[in-house]
Motif scaffolding. Structure first.
Motif, PDB file in Angstrom:
ATOM      1  N   LEU A   1       0.064   7.364  -9.017  1.00 41.15           N
ATOM      2  CA  LEU A   1      -1.017   8.348  -9.066  1.00 41.15           C
ATOM      3  C   LEU A   1      -1.259   8.831  -7.648  1.00 41.15           C
ATOM      4  O   LEU A   1      -1.542   8.033  -6.752  1.00 41.15           O
ATOM      5  CB  LEU A   1      -2.291   7.705  -9.622  1.00 41.15           C
ATOM      6  CG  LEU A   1      -2.325   7.504 -11.141  1.00 41.15           C
ATOM      7  CD1 LEU A   1      -3.503   6.643 -11.529  1.00 41.15           C
ATOM      8  CD2 LEU A   1      -2.383   8.853 -11.852  1.00 41.15           C
ATOM      9  N   ASP A   2      -1.108  10.121  -7.446  1.00 44.11           N
ATOM     10  CA  ASP A   2      -1.293  10.650  -6.088  1.00 44.11           C
ATOM     11  C   ASP A   2      -2.760  10.597  -5.695  1.00 44.11           C
ATOM     12  O   ASP A   2      -3.637  10.980  -6.473  1.00 44.11           O
ATOM     13  CB  ASP A   2      -0.821  12.108  -6.022  1.00 44.11           C
ATOM     14  CG  ASP A   2       0.690  12.189  -6.190  1.00 44.11           C
ATOM     15  OD1 ASP A   2       1.335  11.120  -6.068  1.00 44.11           O
ATOM     16  OD2 ASP A   2       1.203  13.291  -6.451  1.00 44.11           O
ATOM     17  N   ALA A   3      -2.998  10.139  -4.467  1.00 39.97           N
ATOM     18  CA  ALA A   3      -4.362  10.192  -3.938  1.00 39.97           C
ATOM     19  C   ALA A   3      -4.662  11.636  -3.566  1.00 39.97           C
ATOM     20  O   ALA A   3      -3.740  12.406  -3.297  1.00 39.97           O
ATOM     21  CB  ALA A   3      -4.469   9.282  -2.726  1.00 39.97           C
ATOM     22  N   PRO A   4      -5.939  12.018  -3.560  1.00 38.75           N
ATOM     23  CA  PRO A   4      -6.273  13.393  -3.185  1.00 38.75           C
ATOM     24  C   PRO A   4      -5.767  13.700  -1.777  1.00 38.75           C
ATOM     25  O   PRO A   4      -5.655  12.791  -0.953  1.00 38.75           O
ATOM     26  CB  PRO A   4      -7.800  13.415  -3.222  1.00 38.75           C
ATOM     27  CG  PRO A   4      -8.191  12.239  -4.025  1.00 38.75           C
ATOM     28  CD  PRO A   4      -7.118  11.220  -3.875  1.00 38.75           C
ATOM     29  N   GLY A   5      -5.468  14.951  -1.527  1.00 36.98           N
ATOM     30  CA  GLY A   5      -4.912  15.373  -0.238  1.00 36.98           C
ATOM     31  C   GLY A   5      -5.750  14.913   0.944  1.00 36.98           C
ATOM     32  O   GLY A   5      -6.945  14.664   0.813  1.00 36.98           O
ATOM     33  N   LYS A   6      -5.137  14.803   2.077  1.00 30.19           N
ATOM     34  CA  LYS A   6      -5.836  14.326   3.272  1.00 30.19           C
ATOM     35  C   LYS A   6      -6.990  15.263   3.604  1.00 30.19           C
ATOM     36  O   LYS A   6      -6.897  16.465   3.403  1.00 30.19           O
ATOM     37  CB  LYS A   6      -4.861  14.288   4.445  1.00 30.19           C
ATOM     38  CG  LYS A   6      -4.640  12.892   4.960  1.00 30.19           C
ATOM     39  CD  LYS A   6      -3.956  12.911   6.292  1.00 30.19           C
ATOM     40  CE  LYS A   6      -4.348  11.799   7.215  1.00 30.19           C
ATOM     41  NZ  LYS A   6      -5.003  10.665   6.678  1.00 30.19           N
TER      42      LYS A   6
END
Ligand code: ATP
Ligand code: MG
Length: 548
Positions: A193-198
């Motif tokens: 699951l991708d973490a939200p963008g930096k």
């Protein structure tokens, strides 16, 4: 390897369950979304007390599924929102319903759903749209008893991208915010699951830029002192004076002498404002105390909260801050009387057929009013033509029980115009705030372990009476004021609370005679036989007759 979660996920091939959450008041609770797909007429049924927007979910979800390229077989779909006896509002169940459907129809491995909690509205094209109350859900997830599991077992809150900032106000939560339903399914299947963008995961803390300062106000030393005491002990304050005396100006400066919100308080405040829909999803968290100044035409529901899906009212939006009621005499009595419960309990309970919702409402009340219809009664320069009956009627607008809950009252007269340009304003807000912070630190130490009591105004009168040290002559003064001015038991305790705050500002362990004497000066004015109302004068108390 994916570990099994304690919650049921798949029981049989046609059944799937997804963890989600809903918000009641400002608190979230767990909801398990169960989806059952079986042969039969192609009908979608949602059970578990869904309200209108939840029922419409089936239309949104089936369109979103089809437009995202998934198969929507013609089968009977039953969706249960557990616990089934709690009414569900809002659109946040779209995403968990869609994911449950995909798992129940074999288009998504049900195991992938064990480690997520999902909320989000779906557009017909499958995009994720923001929902209300995300911060409450995030707080619930972080606070829940399975906190170690949340941290260690990697439970991820899957939510719409616009809500990320709100959720990341709560630290130590794993978040994932895919743009579309198809994207989340792809990531779940890929096992990452991708973490939200930096940068998105880094909530901004708004700095407090004050444009007003107590030093702007010329003169009005008594009112400024009262404002300082009100700020220190969170006491309700009423300012009475002619138009242009600076009442509104003073009230607007109260937040500038209050200490900044603590992180815990700030979270509570933004959670209320998010639930009320008053903050944009990407709003920064502010450490400034709320200042609410509703117009005098507001309704009782606007003041204390209401609606079929209860929303917080002004008393809750002012939680940990200031509720300023200008032109108090214009507010209908029944609306003012609704303030009694929150002033007493620090919260408001709104009863509904299905459930009772409670919102926090611990605020400092500041009221302002003119002494009579023309506003000039009691002005040393005269000019008031109001009849005595008109003045009495005007002042009676403030009902006895509410007046009894107002700790302090001050009278102001207008500062002569020629003085406005000439005189210095006096102390800055920062200087006053430093004293207020010291007094609050004393109170924090005193009330450590006492639930929901932060300041003297919140303390129970009897608690203070027995647990704080009061000099003998201070007690005598309190007793004779009670005897000769007919103070009710509540009023007696209010004087004691204000005196305790004055002692705290004085950095004094015991309440002394001078502290009680000053507190008595802020009691509501007493009027005898048509005379001008006058403050209680401690040194002349013995000359007054005993009240019966
Ligand atoms: N003590 C003061 N120091 C500086 N300016 C003042 C003071 N008193 C009044 N003013 C000026 O007068 C204006 C009106 O004051 P304000 O609105 O606070 O009066 P008010 O007491 O709330 O009147 P009303 O009863 O009409 O609401 C202020 O904006 C300010 O410019
Ligand atoms: Mg005003």
């Amino acid at each position: 390897m994916t570990r099994r979660h304690a919650w049921p996920t798949t029981v049989r091939a046609m059944l799937a369950a997804v963890r989600s959450a809903a918000v009641l008041g400002i608190d979230a609770y767990d909801v398990l979304v169960e989806v059952h797909v079986a042969k039969g007429l192609p009908i979608w049924t949602i059970v578990g007390l869904p309200a209108g927007a939840v029922k419409e979910s089936r239309e949104r979800v089936s369109a979103a599924l089809a437009n995202s390229g998934f198969a929507v077989p013609h089968k009977r779909v039953t969706i249960n929102l557990a616990p089934a006896d709690q009414k569900k509002e809002g659109t946040a169940f779209d995403l968990p319903i869609a994911l449950g459907f995909l798992a129940a129809t074999g288009q998504l491995d049900p195991e992938t759903l064990t480690s997520i909690v999902a909320i989000g509205e779906l557009g017909l094209d499958g995009t994720l749209r923001p929902v209300r109350g995300t911060l409450s859900v995030a707080r619930r997830l972080a606070d829940s008893r399975d906190r170690p599991r949340v941290a260690s077992n990697g439970v991820t809150l899957v939510l719409p991208p616009p809500n990320v900032l709100e959720a990341s106000l709560v630290s130590r939560l794993q978040l994932s915010a895919p743009l579309t339903l198809a994207a989340i399914v792809e990531q779940l299947q890929a096992g990452r699951l991708d973490a939200p963008g930096k940068g998105v995961n880094d909530p901004a803390k708004a700095s407090v830029h004050e444009t007003v300062d107590l030093a702007d106000v010329v003169g009005q030393d008594v009112a400024k002192r009262a404002l300082e005491i009100a700020a220190a002990g969170a006491h309700a304050l009423l300012m009475i004076g002619p138009p242009g005396a600076g009442k509104t100006m003073l009230a607007r400066r109260l937040p500038t002498i209050l200490p900044e919100l603590t992180e815990e308080e700030a979270l509570e405040v933004v959670a209320i404002h998010f639930v009320a829909g008053l903050l944009a999803p990407n709003a920064a968290m502010s450490v400034a105390r709320p200042f609410r100044a509703p117009h005098h035409t507001l309704s009782a529901a606007g003041l204390i909260g209401g609606g079929s899906n209860p929303r917080p009212g002004e008393v809750s939006l002012a939680h940990h801050g200031v509720l300023f009621l200008d032109e108090l005499q214009e507010i209908p009595r029944h609306v003012l009387d609704a303030l009694r419960q929150p002033l007493e309990d620090g919260r408001i309970v709104i009863a509904r057929a299905a459930s009772a919702v409670s919102f926090p409402a611990q605020f400092t009340l500041v009221g302002a009013m003119n002494p009579c219809p023309c506003g000039r009664a009691g002005d040393p320069r005269g000019g008031c033509n109001c009849a005595a009956s008109e003045i009495a009627h005007h002042q009676s607008r403030l009902s006895g029980p509410l007046a009894d809950r107002i700790d302090m009252q001050v009278r102001l007269s207008a500062v002569p115009v020629r003085d406005l340009g000439r005189r210095e304003g006096g102390e800055s807000s920062a200087a006053v705030r430093a004293r207020v912070e010291c007094a609050r630190a004393r109170q924090r130490a005193r009330y450590r372990g006492v639930p929901r009591v932060r300041c003297n105004a919140h303390a129970a009168g009897r608690w203070l009476d027995t647990r704080t040290s009061i000099d003998e002559d201070a007690r005598d003064l309190l007793a004779s004021a009670a005897d000769r001015c007919g103070l009710s038991a509540r009023a007696y305790h209010r004087v004691l609370k204000v005196a305790r705050t004055i002692a705290d500002l004085d950095d004094s362990a015991a309440v002394a005679w001078t502290h009680v004497a000053e507190a008595l000066r802020y009691r509501p004015m007493i009027s005898r036989d048509g005379e001008e109302p006058a403050a209680i004068e401690p040194t002349r108390l013995h000359q007054l007759p005993l009240s019966n």
